[in-house]
Design a protein around this motif. Structure first.
Motif, short mmCIF file in Angstrom:
data_model
loop_
_atom_site.label_atom_id
_atom_site.label_comp_id
_atom_site.label_asym_id
_atom_site.label_seq_id
_atom_site.Cartn_x
_atom_site.Cartn_y
_atom_site.Cartn_z
N ALA A 76 0.42 -12.30 10.07
CA ALA A 76 -0.56 -11.75 10.69
C ALA A 76 0.23 -9.85 11.05
O ALA A 76 -0.47 -8.91 10.03
N GLU A 77 0.90 -9.49 11.29
CA GLU A 77 1.47 -8.20 11.12
C GLU A 77 1.92 -7.84 10.10
O GLU A 77 0.93 -6.56 9.68
N ASP A 78 2.22 -8.56 8.93
CA ASP A 78 2.57 -7.59 7.79
C ASP A 78 1.49 -7.17 7.38
O ASP A 78 1.92 -5.98 7.07
N SER A 79 0.14 -7.22 7.43
CA SER A 79 -0.58 -7.37 6.96
C SER A 79 -1.00 -5.98 7.18
O SER A 79 -2.23 -5.70 6.66
N GLY A 80 -0.83 -6.37 8.61
CA GLY A 80 -1.69 -4.97 9.56
C GLY A 80 -1.90 -4.18 9.33
O GLY A 80 -3.03 -2.82 9.13
N GLY A 81 -0.85 -3.94 8.17
CA GLY A 81 -0.65 -1.63 8.16
C GLY A 81 -1.70 -1.21 6.87
O GLY A 81 -2.48 -0.67 7.25
N GLY A 82 -2.55 -2.46 6.32
CA GLY A 82 -3.83 -2.51 5.31
C GLY A 82 -5.48 -2.58 5.85
O GLY A 82 -5.93 -1.70 5.53
N SER A 83 -4.95 -3.34 7.02
CA SER A 83 -6.65 -3.28 7.71
C SER A 83 -7.01 -2.82 9.01
O SER A 83 -7.49 -2.90 9.43
N SER A 84 -5.63 -1.56 9.44
CA SER A 84 -5.53 -1.74 10.73
C SER A 84 -6.79 -0.66 10.81
O SER A 84 -7.03 -0.09 12.09
N ASN A 85 -6.78 0.20 9.34
CA ASN A 85 -8.53 0.96 9.67
C ASN A 85 -9.43 -0.04 9.39
O ASN A 85 -10.64 0.99 9.20
N GLN A 104 -10.86 -8.79 7.15
CA GLN A 104 -9.57 -7.87 7.55
C GLN A 104 -8.83 -8.40 6.07
O GLN A 104 -9.31 -8.75 6.13
N LEU A 105 -7.61 -8.08 6.19
CA LEU A 105 -6.99 -8.05 4.20
C LEU A 105 -6.13 -9.26 4.52
O LEU A 105 -6.31 -10.57 3.63
N GLN A 106 -5.82 -9.92 5.56
CA GLN A 106 -5.23 -10.95 6.04
C GLN A 106 -6.18 -12.78 5.37
O GLN A 106 -6.06 -13.68 5.40
N THR A 107 -7.10 -12.49 5.61
CA THR A 107 -8.07 -13.45 5.27
C THR A 107 -8.45 -13.03 3.87
O THR A 107 -8.78 -14.62 3.53
N VAL A 108 -7.59 -12.53 3.03
CA VAL A 108 -8.01 -12.13 1.37
C VAL A 108 -6.44 -12.86 1.02
O VAL A 108 -6.77 -14.04 0.14
N ILE A 109 -5.55 -12.46 1.67
CA ILE A 109 -4.04 -12.80 1.17
C ILE A 109 -3.75 -14.42 1.48
O ILE A 109 -3.56 -14.97 1.23
N ALA A 135 -4.93 -12.25 -8.45
CA ALA A 135 -5.65 -11.82 -7.25
C ALA A 135 -6.40 -9.80 -7.19
O ALA A 135 -7.11 -9.84 -6.72
N TRP A 136 -5.83 -9.48 -8.52
CA TRP A 136 -6.66 -8.31 -9.14
C TRP A 136 -8.52 -8.78 -9.19
O TRP A 136 -8.97 -7.67 -8.10
N ASN A 137 -9.10 -9.67 -9.72
CA ASN A 137 -9.98 -9.94 -10.12
C ASN A 137 -11.27 -10.49 -9.62
O ASN A 137 -11.60 -11.06 -9.65
N ASP A 138 -10.19 -11.86 -7.57
CA ASP A 138 -10.90 -12.67 -7.55
C ASP A 138 -12.17 -12.01 -6.44
O ASP A 138 -12.05 -10.56 -6.36
N PHE A 139 -12.97 -12.84 -6.71
CA PHE A 139 -13.89 -12.13 -6.38
C PHE A 139 -15.00 -12.75 -5.38
O PHE A 139 -15.65 -11.90 -4.22
N LEU A 140 -15.35 -14.48 -5.69
CA LEU A 140 -16.30 -14.97 -4.87
C LEU A 140 -15.99 -14.51 -3.22
O LEU A 140 -16.84 -14.12 -1.99
N TRP A 141 -14.43 -15.00 -2.64
CA TRP A 141 -14.44 -15.11 -1.71
C TRP A 141 -13.86 -13.42 -0.48
O TRP A 141 -14.61 -13.70 0.29
N PRO A 142 -13.40 -12.65 -1.43
CA PRO A 142 -12.88 -11.92 -1.27
C PRO A 142 -14.79 -10.70 -0.39
O PRO A 142 -14.70 -10.36 -0.10
N ILE A 143 -15.47 -10.94 -1.67
CA ILE A 143 -16.71 -10.49 -1.42
C ILE A 143 -17.99 -10.95 0.18
O ILE A 143 -18.64 -10.93 0.46
N ILE A 144 -16.76 -12.56 0.32
CA ILE A 144 -18.16 -12.66 1.51
C ILE A 144 -17.13 -12.81 2.48
O ILE A 144 -17.24 -12.27 3.97
N ALA A 145 -15.70 -12.01 2.65
CA ALA A 145 -14.54 -12.00 3.62
C ALA A 145 -14.84 -11.10 4.33
O ALA A 145 -14.41 -10.78 4.95
N LEU A 146 -14.54 -9.71 3.21
CA LEU A 146 -14.45 -8.29 3.38
C LEU A 146 -16.15 -7.89 3.07
O LEU A 146 -16.68 -7.83 2.93
N ASN A 147 -15.81 -6.67 3.53
CA ASN A 147 -16.45 -4.94 3.57
C ASN A 147 -16.71 -4.26 3.05
O ASN A 147 -15.67 -3.85 2.61
#
Lengths: 292, 442, 307
Positions: free
Chosen positions: B30-39, C170-175, C238-250
């Motif tokens: 979570a920390e790793d990717s925190g950089g991108g999501s802090s905003n 947050q981005l880790q949800t898709v990572i 990962a670049w084209n993934d669609f369904l989950w990112p669209i649910i998980a992110l804004n």
């Protein structure tokens, strides 16, 4: 060395377990309940009802049939073409990078944009394919609403999209074939085709197995291409469910209609079906080995 | 009941965490990717400025009409962000999931008319009661009723409505030897979609080459059903679709279209349908107000001045939406204020001027002005007058919880099989029946 | 080309090592791409060109559509050549979808996922392919088995799980969910079964090499072609993934596919702008491939360089 195998697989199982396996197991839980997407907290125990309903549902058996047909007519040509394509890409080529990147463009192209092109090609009225058919005197086909025509059309999208992808996988494996094998083969007077058949293909066996397994799984879960091909309410797979694959039926039930319990049962039936295929495959190959 | 299963879910989640054995690793990642999501927190934190997010499915046009900018100018301490999910079949499951997770919802969520009953019946406790915040009499009664629970809580404020008319090609009508005057046409088919179909038969006798009378049988079905008093459910939630006279009536009209040759057999909002406009392959389409802009765009320059608008046989509604404020919103007060402002008659009038989304607030009707180009395109038809008359006489319909999938089964399975696969009306009805049983889990 | 020199020297070293048996170098058969010494004939070029045209056509048409107006796209026959609206549409798509943040986010997400997948899959694939341990076949079957369950529904519990962790948008949800895939592990296992001779590992072990050393000096070099391909496929996915990112992110913290979803709003979606967006979403990927292609393909081709 003893602990190291577990150390090697543990990162995989930790992430995979937490974020893939657990949610999947949760859908197994859903499949044993009556649960709606709009009311997740209100689950009532259903036992095997969802599964029993599937067994008596014509739509389920139909989608199983559709999946099988589209699976066969898309996977077989796709893999054969991919292996041939990989063989060609493996020659010494001018601009080899460009060729390889080009072969991967279908996979990189936005599915929505690609499907739009195919929808235009297969358009009933004024589509290019019907126009060509007209040239040779064939009546225009309503591709979206025809039983075999729609299956064929969906298969072409699948083949277009995944052939280059599989070719790259084969290409990587071809690189690992020891050169001595070819050298001794050519000393024995084998021509290119014979080298391909007697050296390349046997050496690729684990990778071929891999692509067959992955493509079979992919074919079973196919839903993006038919969904977009169908356009508005594409999750039905045409008014006669002519191209409603299992994956699409599941999507329709769970995501569009909101019957999460039933949709989960479809998902797990797909697992059970594939498991069944695997077991039969195992038994047959064991029987064959014994008889030899 | 609710509370019990909710803790049940938490328990499984905790189990999952234990099973994953990876708490430490997870934290590291979570920390790793925190950089991108802090905003990503959205809020401008300490600066005293409130960021309001509004989740929509893409048809609202608030941004295009400049409403967000205007509001931010009026309220300098507010900034607005729109989260669009274009497809409703992704937007709504996403919103349902987020509402139930109690996290990630926007400060305002749009709700489509086809989903509003589901929201009212299953998500009411997750929305703020907006009925207390506004003067309800501003809206059409039936619009308010659709977003109100049995105990009187209103979870959404009406945005647009979709009153129907008939858009028709004057030039094609003339070539086919039909009446072209909008008032006289409206008189000819008034009160009965059957008469509209009769006119279609007349049209086909002398139809200009390559043209049909109507785009599809389904569009006639939807329009005809929209003018009936009931749909697929009783107000108490009983499914009556196969017993309802309303459904039967609309079905029969659609069958007359599907079994004749008057339909261009297109599926609405498909690519070939767009091409149909551009090539002028059908002479009429049942058009809700919001479709006006679509026709104008897709028919292009070649259709200018050829289209006209006449009142539909019956007043009917197609489409429209609501804005709700989830209780999970951290800026409820501000969100309610914005939702009220966006749905107020003046703002609805501005959206109408931009993209012909028709207001759900009658007080706006008096001085509605469509864009000048639109009027000219549709032969200077009195668009606002036609649509507002329709809007004010639309019957109050009750939408059931599975209204949308039932409707899809009838149009995209039943009617389509008859229209495109050449099945008989009975076979089409049976296919739809089977489909609906599957939808309802019977 | 410095990149191609690395495997070259390795290759030579290994050959030397092979000659001096029992030396510290790990013996490794000289690998050579099938028929690599064969130059492609004209027929090969013709066939490849046909494949290339078919592969490229939809992308090219996307560009054509992006260079036209929405009205022109509705007409029949559809346009078959470029119009003059390309830059206008690209600009609109870029602005409407705020693609800047999205590109940055997606690059971050796709890179992390690719590195994670390639690394973890190679390790796990190696273990499954060459090491004997308890439950190894059961665990491998479990891995393959999970590929058989379609993931689309698991999105719902996954979101609830992420929300409980406080991570929505947050981005880790898709990572995290795709940081390791069953596909990758199975792929590497199948590749290494064939490409990595067991004697090589045993020889290294006899020499007293630690597990990590074996992984670094034996497994990774042998796995390079497959790692390159897996990386390529994973990055595109990962670049084209669609369904989950669209649910998980804004849209305030989007990936490219989520951002593109903001295009074509209003009751009359503008197809040409949507197409321009699709083009903008795909092009960076292809440009990156062409730029780094030498390196990536160099990985795929490492066996082909002859000493």
């Amino acid at each position: 060395m003893k602990a190291s195998p577990y150390a090697f697989i543990s990162p995989f199982f930790i992430f995979f377990g937490a974020f893939s396996l657990v949610p999947l197991l949760y859908t197994a839980w859903y499949s044993l309940h009556n649960v709606q997407l709009s009311d997740l907290d209100n689950q009532t125990w259903a036992g095997l009802d969802n599964y029993q309903n599937l067994l008596s549902s014509d739509f389920f058996w139909n989608s199983l049939w559709v999946t099988l047909v589209i699976g066969v007519i898309s996977t077989v040509p796709q893999l054969i073409m991919a292996i041939g394509l990989a063989h060609l890409l493996n020659y010494k080529l001018r601009g080899s990078t460009v060729w390889r990147v080009v072969m991967l463009t279908p996979y990189a192209t936005s599915v929505a944009a690609a499907t739009l092109v195919f929808v235009l090609l297969y358009s009933w009225d004024g589509g290019m394919i019907n126009w060509l058919l007209d040239f040779v005197g064939v009546d225009p086909i309503n591709w979206r609403e025809s039983d075999w025509g729609s299956k064929f059309a969906v298969s072409t999208i699948v083949i277009w999209r995944w052939t280059g992808y599989n070719a790259l996988i084969y290409l990587a494996a071809m690189q690992a074939i020891p050169a001595d094998l070819y050298e001794s083969a050519s000393l024995d007077g084998a021509n290119r085709w014979q080298q391909f058949r007697h050296v390349t293909v046997p050496q690729l066996r684990p990778t071929i197995l891999f692509t067959v397994v992955v493509s079979t799984i992919g074919a079973t879960q196919l839903f993006g291409e038919p969904l977009l091909f169908g356009g508005v309410s594409g999750s039905k797979g045409g008014s006669g469910h002519d191209y409603q694959t299992l994956g699409l039926y599941m999507y329709d039930q769970g995501w569009v209609i909101g019957n999460l319990g039933k949709a989960s049962a479809i998902a797990w039936s797909m697992f059970l079906i594939l498991l069944l295929i695997a077991v039969i495959n195992l038994l047959v190959s064991r029987r064959l080995r014994k008889s030899q | 009941m609710r509370a019990r299963t909710r803790t049940g879910r938490r328990k499984v989640v905790v189990l999952a965490a234990v099973a994953s054995l990876g708490a430490g690793l997870l934290a590291g990642c979570a920390e790793d990717s925190g950089g991108g999501s802090s905003n990503s927190d959205g809020g401008d934190g300490g600066s005293g400025k409130t960021t309001l997010s509004i989740g929509t499915f893409g048809v609202f046009g608030y941004k295009q009409a400049g409403l967000y900018d205007e509001y931010m100018k009026l309220n300098p301490d507010v900034s607005i962000k729109e989260n669009v999910t274009t497809r409703t079949d992704v937007y709504w499951p996403k919103t349902l999931t987020r509402l139930q997770a109690g996290a990630g919802t926007d400060d305002i969520q749009a709700i489509e008319i086809m989903n509003v009953t589901e929201a009212v019946e299953t998500q009411a406790d997750k929305f703020v009661d907006l009925g207390k915040e506004v003067d309800k009499s501003q809206w059409l009664d039936w619009k308010n009723a659709q977003a109100t629970t049995k105990d009187g809580k209103q979870i959404g404020l009406g945005t647009d409505v979709g009153p129907m008319a008939i858009c028709y090609r004057k030039d094609l009508f003339e070539k086919a030897g039909l009446e072209t005057d909008r008032t006289k046409l409206a008189e000819q088919w008034k009160g009965d979609w059957g008469k509209y179909v009769d006119l279609g038969k007349q049209y086909m006798e002398k139809a200009p080459r390559g043209t049909k009378f109507v785009d599809s049988a389904s569009s006639v079905y939807n329009a005809a059903l929209g003018g009936e008093p009931e749909r697929y459910y009783e107000t108490d939630g009983t499914v009556i679709w196969d017993k309802s006279d309303s459904v039967k009536k609309a079905w029969d009209v659609a069958m007359e279209v599907a079994t004749s040759d008057m339909s261009a057999k297109l599926k609405q909002f498909d690519k070939p349908w767009d091409q149909g406009y551009s090539n002028g392959t059908f002479a009429t389409v049942a058009c809700p107000a919001w479709m006006i802009g679509y026709i104008q765009e897709k028919s292009g320059a070649s259709g200018k001045g050829k289209w006209d608008v006449a009142a539909a046989p019956t007043a009917a509604n197609w489409g429209g939406a609501f804005l709700g404020v989830p209780t999970a919103s951290k800026n409820q007060k501000e969100a309610v204020k914005l939702a009220k402002w966006l749905t107020a008659p003046e703002q609805q009038a501005k959206v109408f001027a931009k993209q012909a989304s028709f207001p759900s607030t009658p007080s706006a009707y008096a001085d509605l002005k469509p864009a000048a180009a639109t009027s000219a395109y549709f032969s200077n038809a009195p668009i606002t007058e036609i649509f507002s008359k329709s809007a004010e006489t639309i019957p109050s319909q009750y939408f059931g919880i599975k209204d949308q999938p039932i409707n899809t089964a009838l149009t995209d399975i039943g009617i389509l099989q008859v229209e495109q696969k050449g099945k008989s009306p009975e076979e089409g009805w049976d296919a739809a029946t089977k489909e609906i049983k599957d939808v309802l889990g019977q | 080309m410095t990149t191609s020199e690395v495997p070259l020297t390795q290759e030579k070293e290994q050959e030397k090592g092979a000659k001096a048996k029992g030396d510290r170098g790990f013996r490794r058969p000289r690998m050579l791409g099938a028929g690599k010494q064969l130059h492609a004939g004209p027929v090969t070029y013709v066939v490849l060109t046909v494949f290339a045209l078919v592969s490229l056509a939809p992308l090219v048409w996307t560009a054509i559509a992006a260079s036209r107006t929405d009205q022109r796209l509705a007409q029949t026959p559809p346009p078959l050549w470029f119009g003059g609206n390309l830059f206008n549409n690209l600009e609109r798509a870029w602005e409407e979808a705020s693609l800047g943040t999205a590109m940055f986010n997606t690059t971050l997400v796709a890179t992390t996922i690719t590195v994670g997948t390639v690394l973890f899959s190679t390790l796990a694939g190696f273990a499954f392919a060459k090491l004997r341990f308890k439950f190894s076949s059961a665990l491998l079957l479990l891995t393959i088995g999970t590929m058989m369950i379609p993931p689309q529904l698991a999105i719902v519990p996954l979101y609830l799980w992420m929300a409980d962790l406080g991570w929505s948008n947050q981005l880790q949800t898709v990572i995290l969910p795709t940081l390791c895939t069953a596909f990758g592990t199975f792929f590497m296992r199948q590749y290494l079964v064939q490409a990595l001779p067991t004697e090589l590992i045993e020889a290294a072990r006899v020499d007293g090499a630690s597990s990590l050393r074996i992984v670094w000096h034996v497994v990774f070099p042998a796995a390079r072609p497959a790692m390159a391909v897996l990386g390529l496929l994973t990055f595109v996915f990962a670049w084209n993934d669609f369904l989950w990112p669209i649910i998980a992110l804004n849209q305030d913290n989007p990936t490219v596919q989520v951002a593109l979803n903001a295009l074509g709003t209003g009751y009359v979606p503008d197809q040409s702008v949507i197409m321009a967006g699709a083009l903008l979403g795909t092009l960076p990927l292809l440009i990156a491939f062409l730029l780094f292609g030498k390196q990536i393909v160099g990985g795929i081709m490492q066996g082909a360089i002859k000493g």
